[in-house]
Scaffold this motif. Structure first.
Motif, PDB file in Angstrom:
ATOM      1  N   ASP A 192       0.835  -1.199   0.000  1.00 38.26           N
ATOM      2  CA  ASP A 192       0.000   0.000   0.000  1.00 38.26           C
ATOM      3  C   ASP A 192       0.874   1.255   0.000  1.00 38.26           C
ATOM      4  N   SER A 193       0.481   2.246  -0.758  1.00 31.59           N
ATOM      5  CA  SER A 193       1.234   3.502  -0.782  1.00 31.59           C
ATOM      6  C   SER A 193       0.281   4.678  -0.931  1.00 31.59           C
ATOM      7  N   LEU A 194       0.724   5.821  -0.439  1.00 23.85           N
ATOM      8  CA  LEU A 194      -0.038   7.066  -0.515  1.00 23.85           C
ATOM      9  C   LEU A 194       0.942   8.207  -0.746  1.00 23.85           C
ATOM     10  N   THR A 195       0.605   9.095  -1.677  1.00 19.21           N
ATOM     11  CA  THR A 195       1.422  10.280  -1.939  1.00 19.21           C
ATOM     12  C   THR A 195       0.679  11.508  -1.432  1.00 19.21           C
ATOM     13  N   ILE A 196       1.367  12.313  -0.641  1.00 14.72           N
ATOM     14  CA  ILE A 196       0.792  13.511  -0.029  1.00 14.72           C
ATOM     15  C   ILE A 196       1.547  14.727  -0.554  1.00 14.72           C
ATOM     16  N   PHE A 197       0.806  15.753  -0.944  1.00 19.42           N
ATOM     17  CA  PHE A 197       1.393  17.008  -1.400  1.00 19.42           C
ATOM     18  C   PHE A 197       0.991  18.095  -0.407  1.00 19.42           C
ATOM     19  N   ASN A 198       1.966  18.600   0.345  1.00 20.03           N
ATOM     20  CA  ASN A 198       1.729  19.605   1.381  1.00 20.03           C
ATOM     21  C   ASN A 198       2.086  20.978   0.824  1.00 20.03           C
ATOM     22  N   CYS A 199       1.105  21.898   0.802  1.00 19.47           N
ATOM     23  CA  CYS A 199       1.279  23.192   0.138  1.00 19.47           C
ATOM     24  C   CYS A 199       0.878  24.349   1.058  1.00 19.47           C
ATOM     25  N   HIS A 200       1.431  25.515   0.759  1.00 17.34           N
ATOM     26  CA  HIS A 200       1.012  26.758   1.390  1.00 17.34           C
ATOM     27  C   HIS A 200       1.022  27.819   0.300  1.00 17.34           C
ATOM     28  N   PHE A 201      -0.158  28.096  -0.276  1.00 17.35           N
ATOM     29  CA  PHE A 201      -0.249  28.998  -1.416  1.00 17.35           C
ATOM     30  C   PHE A 201      -0.135  30.460  -0.982  1.00 17.35           C
ATOM     31  N   LYS A 202       0.062  31.303  -1.965  1.00 18.66           N
ATOM     32  CA  LYS A 202       0.170  32.749  -1.767  1.00 18.66           C
ATOM     33  C   LYS A 202      -1.050  33.270  -1.006  1.00 18.66           C
ATOM     34  N   SER A 203      -0.792  34.149  -0.047  1.00 12.25           N
ATOM     35  CA  SER A 203      -1.883  34.725   0.741  1.00 12.25           C
ATOM     36  C   SER A 203      -2.688  35.716  -0.106  1.00 12.25           C
ATOM     37  N   MET A 204      -3.794  36.181   0.481  1.00 13.64           N
ATOM     38  CA  MET A 204      -4.610  37.194  -0.183  1.00 13.64           C
ATOM     39  C   MET A 204      -4.148  38.606   0.160  1.00 13.64           C
ATOM     40  N   GLY A 205      -3.002  38.734   0.829  1.00 18.44           N
ATOM     41  CA  GLY A 205      -2.443  40.048   1.110  1.00 18.44           C
ATOM     42  C   GLY A 205      -2.189  40.811  -0.181  1.00 18.44           C
ATOM     43  N   GLY A 206      -2.703  42.051  -0.243  1.00 17.02           N
ATOM     44  CA  GLY A 206      -2.642  42.821  -1.477  1.00 17.02           C
ATOM     45  C   GLY A 206      -3.942  42.770  -2.259  1.00 17.02           C
ATOM     46  N   GLY A 207      -4.896  41.957  -1.733  1.00 12.80           N
ATOM     47  CA  GLY A 207      -6.204  41.861  -2.376  1.00 12.80           C
ATOM     48  C   GLY A 207      -6.394  40.506  -3.031  1.00 12.80           C
ATOM     49  N   ARG A 208      -7.565  39.913  -2.811  1.00 14.96           N
ATOM     50  CA  ARG A 208      -7.827  38.586  -3.372  1.00 14.96           C
ATOM     51  C   ARG A 208      -7.777  38.602  -4.899  1.00 14.96           C
ATOM     52  N   LYS A 209      -8.406  39.593  -5.498  1.00 15.02           N
ATOM     53  CA  LYS A 209      -8.459  39.647  -6.954  1.00 15.02           C
ATOM     54  C   LYS A 209      -7.063  39.796  -7.556  1.00 15.02           C
TER      55      LYS A 209
END
Length: 371
Positions: A192-209
């Protein structure tokens, strides 16, 4: 094999003090509130960092405040009680080791002997990391080096821009795809195997749009990593976790009160034609957001006081092959401050404050998948 996974942005796990924040307008928002309050105490010529006495005062205030916070962080992690912790906003492997030994072990009695952290791209030095017990990752790989050119030739990139128009400028301007990293982990138990992708995307600082295109480029790159690893992503055993810093739904807290004197909450969905930074990971059933099994007003992982909104920013997204195996989905809120509206039913940890101390500004998300 059952794999219980938790993702948690533990909010600035540092073992250093950033004195540059006193002279950097960008970094000032990361100063602890007590230090902002005491700042005028020695503000004679604008350069606070040169006063040794003031430095010692600031360090003492920061250490005292952070000690309370980290006890609550450890309690939230103990309540989550997973096999695999995927963490965001970790200063370095030394900070993670010290936190584990000084705080987490006292809360859980579990050593979590396996620690994984690879330095990413964040200018503040906050990284994604992982802690495991009972099982050792057989592979860990950073993707901090990826550039937009990795996505393909000019024709392929034009195809992606046609699908996600907001990535047009980031794909031309960014030197690196990931604001922090996409940390890939593979765990195995027999066959059995599992692949995990741990991420921290760019914040909304500066405006979400203004920043949504960067998050979509990050999410699109994670999707492409999965496509290249699994010939058929739909049958692959993979999970994307982390603070993805965007949403498709919010719970708006209104000023009007209900019959019991509580603020009225309204669930607001993004229109189908409105983009989100997580779209590349869930569009057309590519992945499944496990929190969707919860009632809509119970899916939030972060409260933004300035806008009075409860939002899911933290995700566990599983492949279609794993969707039916997901169980025990939970959002841990015992470390949230009392200022969160309509949260009286939440059982808090001892000494949680109105605004602080708290475990983090995010909540851990937990789920178990069967491989």
């Amino acid at each position: 094999m059952d794999a219980k996974i938790s993702t948690f942005n533990i909010e600035n796990l540092f073992t250093r003090f950033n004195f540059g924040a006193f002279t950097s307008e960008r970094d000032q928002r990361y100063l602890p509130p007590v230090i902002k309050f005491l700042g005028d105490f020695a503000n004679q010529d604008g350069d606070l960092s040169k006063f040794d006495d003031f430095k010692r005062l600031m360090q003492s205030a920061a250490v005292a405040q952070d000690d309370d916070k980290r006890q609550h962080t450890a309690l939230a992690m103990a309540e989550a009680d997973p096999m695999i912790f995927c963490l965001q906003e970790v200063d370095g492997i030394g900070a993670l080791e010290r936190f584990r030994d000084a705080y987490l072990y006292k809360a859980t009695k579990d050593r979590f002997p396996q620690l994984v952290l690879q330095e990413g791209n964040d200018p503040r030095g906050i990284d994604v990391a992982a802690m495991t017990r009972d099982i050792r990752p057989v592979m860990a790989r950073s993707h901090a080096w990826l550039t937009p050119g990795w996505l393909g030739n000019a024709d392929r990139r034009r195809e992606l821009v046609a699908e996600f128009p907001d990535i047009k400028e980031p794909i031309k301007q960014r030197r690196r795809v990931f604001r922090r990293d996409c940390l890939e982990l593979e765990i195995r138990d027999g066959d059995d195997s599992l692949t995990i992708f741990n991420c921290h995307f760019k914040s909304m600082g500066g405006g979400r749009k203004a920043t949504i295109g960067v998050r979509q480029l990050e999410a699109l790159s994670v999707r492409e990593i999965i496509r290249r690893k699994f010939p058929d992503p739909a049958v692959g055993k993979w999970v994307v976790v982390g603070d993805l810093n965007d949403y498709r739904m919010q719970v708006k807290v209104r000023s009007a009160l209900d019959g019991n004197g509580n603020p009225i909450e309204e669930v607001v969905h993004l229109a189908d034609d409105k983009p989100s930074g997580i779209d590349p990971l869930v569009k057309d059933g590519f992945g499944f957001n496990v929190v969707d099994v919860l009632p809509e007003n119970e899916r939030w992982t972060h409260y933004y006081a300035s806008d009075r909104t409860k939002t899911q920013l933290d995700y566990i997204i599983v492949s279609p092959a794993l969707r039916e195996s997901v169980r025990d989905v939970e959002i841990i809120r015992g470390g949230q401050p009392y200022r969160v509206p309509n949260s009286g039913a939440i059982s808090r940890y001892p000494r949680i404050g109105h605004d602080r101390p708290k475990a983090s500004d995010h909540c851990p998300v937990v789920a178990t998948v069967t491989i």
